[in-house]
Design a protein around this motif. Structure first.
Motif, PDB file in Angstrom:
ATOM      1  N   MET A 107       0.851  -1.172   0.000  1.00  0.00           N
ATOM      2  CA  MET A 107       0.000   0.000   0.000  1.00  0.00           C
ATOM      3  C   MET A 107       0.898   1.238   0.000  1.00  0.00           C
ATOM      4  O   MET A 107       1.794   1.364   0.820  1.00  0.00           O
ATOM      5  N   SER A 108       0.678   2.140  -0.929  1.00  0.00           N
ATOM      6  CA  SER A 108       1.463   3.369  -0.974  1.00  0.00           C
ATOM      7  C   SER A 108       0.575   4.559  -0.652  1.00  0.00           C
ATOM      8  O   SER A 108      -0.644   4.453  -0.633  1.00  0.00           O
ATOM      9  N   ASN A 109       1.202   5.694  -0.399  1.00  0.00           N
ATOM     10  CA  ASN A 109       0.507   6.926  -0.044  1.00  0.00           C
ATOM     11  C   ASN A 109      -0.355   6.722   1.195  1.00  0.00           C
ATOM     12  O   ASN A 109      -1.558   6.550   1.126  1.00  0.00           O
ATOM     13  N   ILE A 110       0.292   6.774   2.333  1.00  0.00           N
ATOM     14  CA  ILE A 110      -0.351   6.560   3.624  1.00  0.00           C
ATOM     15  C   ILE A 110      -0.471   7.886   4.355  1.00  0.00           C
ATOM     16  O   ILE A 110       0.489   8.660   4.428  1.00  0.00           O
ATOM     17  N   PHE A 111      -1.633   8.138   4.910  1.00  0.00           N
ATOM     18  CA  PHE A 111      -1.839   9.293   5.764  1.00  0.00           C
ATOM     19  C   PHE A 111      -1.903   8.816   7.201  1.00  0.00           C
ATOM     20  O   PHE A 111      -2.492   7.783   7.499  1.00  0.00           O
ATOM     21  N   LEU A 112      -1.265   9.565   8.085  1.00  0.00           N
ATOM     22  CA  LEU A 112      -1.213   9.232   9.502  1.00  0.00           C
ATOM     23  C   LEU A 112      -1.765  10.413  10.281  1.00  0.00           C
ATOM     24  O   LEU A 112      -1.378  11.561  10.051  1.00  0.00           O
ATOM     25  N   TYR A 113      -2.698  10.133  11.174  1.00  0.00           N
ATOM     26  CA  TYR A 113      -3.215  11.140  12.094  1.00  0.00           C
ATOM     27  C   TYR A 113      -2.693  10.786  13.471  1.00  0.00           C
ATOM     28  O   TYR A 113      -2.785   9.639  13.902  1.00  0.00           O
ATOM     29  N   ALA A 114      -2.111  11.760  14.171  1.00  0.00           N
ATOM     30  CA  ALA A 114      -1.613  11.533  15.527  1.00  0.00           C
ATOM     31  C   ALA A 114      -2.006  12.715  16.404  1.00  0.00           C
ATOM     32  O   ALA A 114      -1.968  13.868  15.959  1.00  0.00           O
ATOM     33  N   GLU A 115      -2.372  12.400  17.648  1.00  0.00           N
ATOM     34  CA  GLU A 115      -2.761  13.442  18.586  1.00  0.00           C
ATOM     35  C   GLU A 115      -2.334  13.043  19.989  1.00  0.00           C
ATOM     36  O   GLU A 115      -2.592  11.928  20.444  1.00  0.00           O
ATOM     37  N   TYR A 116      -1.652  13.968  20.667  1.00  0.00           N
ATOM     38  CA  TYR A 116      -1.282  13.782  22.066  1.00  0.00           C
ATOM     39  C   TYR A 116      -2.323  14.478  22.935  1.00  0.00           C
ATOM     40  O   TYR A 116      -2.614  15.653  22.734  1.00  0.00           O
ATOM     41  N   GLN A 117      -2.890  13.724  23.878  1.00  0.00           N
ATOM     42  CA  GLN A 117      -3.814  14.316  24.829  1.00  0.00           C
ATOM     43  C   GLN A 117      -2.974  14.947  25.945  1.00  0.00           C
ATOM     44  O   GLN A 117      -2.456  14.265  26.813  1.00  0.00           O
ATOM     45  N   THR A 118      -2.835  16.252  25.858  1.00  0.00           N
ATOM     46  CA  THR A 118      -2.033  17.018  26.802  1.00  0.00           C
ATOM     47  C   THR A 118      -2.577  18.433  26.844  1.00  0.00           C
ATOM     48  O   THR A 118      -3.277  18.852  25.934  1.00  0.00           O
ATOM     49  N   SER A 119      -2.306  19.125  27.886  1.00  0.00           N
ATOM     50  CA  SER A 119      -2.736  20.526  27.979  1.00  0.00           C
ATOM     51  C   SER A 119      -1.531  21.422  27.742  1.00  0.00           C
ATOM     52  O   SER A 119      -0.920  21.937  28.680  1.00  0.00           O
ATOM     53  N   THR A 120      -1.187  21.588  26.498  1.00  0.00           N
ATOM     54  CA  THR A 120      -0.033  22.382  26.114  1.00  0.00           C
ATOM     55  C   THR A 120      -0.460  23.440  25.112  1.00  0.00           C
ATOM     56  O   THR A 120      -1.121  23.118  24.125  1.00  0.00           O
ATOM     57  N   ASN A 121      -0.086  24.668  25.365  1.00  0.00           N
ATOM     58  CA  ASN A 121      -0.327  25.701  24.371  1.00  0.00           C
ATOM     59  C   ASN A 121       0.640  25.471  23.218  1.00  0.00           C
ATOM     60  O   ASN A 121       1.822  25.215  23.447  1.00  0.00           O
ATOM     61  N   PHE A 122       0.155  25.579  22.011  1.00  0.00           N
ATOM     62  CA  PHE A 122       1.029  25.336  20.867  1.00  0.00           C
ATOM     63  C   PHE A 122       2.220  26.288  20.871  1.00  0.00           C
ATOM     64  O   PHE A 122       3.302  25.936  20.431  1.00  0.00           O
ATOM     65  N   SER A 123       2.030  27.464  21.414  1.00  0.00           N
ATOM     66  CA  SER A 123       3.141  28.419  21.474  1.00  0.00           C
ATOM     67  C   SER A 123       4.279  27.921  22.364  1.00  0.00           C
ATOM     68  O   SER A 123       5.402  28.418  22.275  1.00  0.00           O
ATOM     69  N   ASP A 124       4.012  26.926  23.214  1.00  0.00           N
ATOM     70  CA  ASP A 124       5.039  26.343  24.077  1.00  0.00           C
ATOM     71  C   ASP A 124       5.757  25.156  23.428  1.00  0.00           C
ATOM     72  O   ASP A 124       6.690  24.603  24.006  1.00  0.00           O
ATOM     73  N   VAL A 125       5.318  24.749  22.252  1.00  0.00           N
ATOM     74  CA  VAL A 125       5.914  23.609  21.550  1.00  0.00           C
ATOM     75  C   VAL A 125       7.137  24.094  20.770  1.00  0.00           C
ATOM     76  O   VAL A 125       7.055  25.065  20.010  1.00  0.00           O
ATOM     77  N   ASN A 126       8.261  23.435  20.953  1.00  0.00           N
ATOM     78  CA  ASN A 126       9.483  23.793  20.217  1.00  0.00           C
ATOM     79  C   ASN A 126       9.440  23.101  18.852  1.00  0.00           C
ATOM     80  O   ASN A 126      10.170  22.158  18.577  1.00  0.00           O
ATOM     81  N   TRP A 127       8.570  23.604  17.987  1.00  0.00           N
ATOM     82  CA  TRP A 127       8.341  22.931  16.711  1.00  0.00           C
ATOM     83  C   TRP A 127       9.546  22.999  15.785  1.00  0.00           C
ATOM     84  O   TRP A 127       9.727  22.117  14.948  1.00  0.00           O
ATOM     85  N   ASN A 128      10.399  24.012  15.900  1.00  0.00           N
ATOM     86  CA  ASN A 128      11.601  24.062  15.049  1.00  0.00           C
ATOM     87  C   ASN A 128      12.490  22.856  15.320  1.00  0.00           C
ATOM     88  O   ASN A 128      12.970  22.198  14.383  1.00  0.00           O
ATOM     89  N   GLU A 129      12.731  22.562  16.577  1.00  0.00           N
ATOM     90  CA  GLU A 129      13.561  21.416  16.942  1.00  0.00           C
ATOM     91  C   GLU A 129      12.887  20.091  16.570  1.00  0.00           C
ATOM     92  O   GLU A 129      13.526  19.182  16.045  1.00  0.00           O
ATOM     93  N   ILE A 130      11.593  20.003  16.821  1.00  0.00           N
ATOM     94  CA  ILE A 130      10.847  18.782  16.503  1.00  0.00           C
ATOM     95  C   ILE A 130      10.818  18.554  14.990  1.00  0.00           C
ATOM     96  O   ILE A 130      11.010  17.433  14.514  1.00  0.00           O
ATOM     97  N   ASN A 131      10.599  19.615  14.221  1.00  0.00           N
ATOM     98  CA  ASN A 131      10.591  19.491  12.761  1.00  0.00           C
ATOM     99  C   ASN A 131      11.917  18.922  12.259  1.00  0.00           C
ATOM    100  O   ASN A 131      11.937  18.061  11.367  1.00  0.00           O
ATOM    101  N   ALA A 132      13.027  19.404  12.811  1.00  0.00           N
ATOM    102  CA  ALA A 132      14.342  18.918  12.383  1.00  0.00           C
ATOM    103  C   ALA A 132      14.485  17.417  12.633  1.00  0.00           C
ATOM    104  O   ALA A 132      15.021  16.697  11.786  1.00  0.00           O
ATOM    105  N   GLU A 133      13.984  16.937  13.762  1.00  0.00           N
ATOM    106  CA  GLU A 133      14.044  15.496  14.066  1.00  0.00           C
ATOM    107  C   GLU A 133      13.131  14.698  13.141  1.00  0.00           C
ATOM    108  O   GLU A 133      13.492  13.629  12.659  1.00  0.00           O
ATOM    109  N   MET A 134      11.928  15.213  12.888  1.00  0.00           N
ATOM    110  CA  MET A 134      10.977  14.506  12.037  1.00  0.00           C
ATOM    111  C   MET A 134      11.491  14.347  10.616  1.00  0.00           C
ATOM    112  O   MET A 134      11.261  13.322   9.986  1.00  0.00           O
ATOM    113  N   LYS A 135      12.191  15.357  10.118  1.00  0.00           N
ATOM    114  CA  LYS A 135      12.684  15.326   8.739  1.00  0.00           C
ATOM    115  C   LYS A 135      13.710  14.223   8.505  1.00  0.00           C
ATOM    116  O   LYS A 135      13.999  13.877   7.365  1.00  0.00           O
ATOM    117  N   LYS A 136      14.226  13.639   9.570  1.00  0.00           N
ATOM    118  CA  LYS A 136      15.204  12.552   9.447  1.00  0.00           C
ATOM    119  C   LYS A 136      14.552  11.216   9.102  1.00  0.00           C
ATOM    120  O   LYS A 136      15.243  10.274   8.731  1.00  0.00           O
TER     121      LYS A 136
END
Length: 103
Positions: free
Chosen positions: A1-30
């Protein structure tokens, strides 16, 4: 099967502004097979997650096993993950101008 979509959600009370998405993006791109991610932030819930596109199910599962699950354990949170077949819905999605498909 090709072309897979993945939905993921963490149940947490975190404001998105507190997420270090730059660092996380760099790890995900690997990760092999990751084509794209759209970040998600739950309205009035503080949940954080994303909608991902992978080349195949094997790569999506490796991402779940090697990044999402360990991170869940690290933060002591709960994780919801769902995989979707992008090929079976291609024609219907083209008819709705989905940004994930081109004619």
């Amino acid at each position: 099967m090709s072309n897979i979509f993945l939905y993921a959600e963490y149940q947490t009370s975190t404001n998105f502004s507190d997420v270090n998405w730059n660092e996380i993006n760099a790890e995900m791109k690997k990760f092999r097979g990751l084509i794209s991610k759209t970040w998600l932030s739950g309205v009035n819930t503080g949940t954080v997650g994303g909608f991902y596109e992978f080349k195949n199910q094997t790569d999506a599962q490796a991402y779940i096993d090697e990044l999402l699950i360990p991170f869940t354990k690290q933060i002591g949170g709960n994780l919801t993950v769902k995989l979707f077949d992008g090929e079976i819905v291609k024609e219907a999605s083209l008819g709705m101008n989905s940004p994930f498909y081109t004619a």
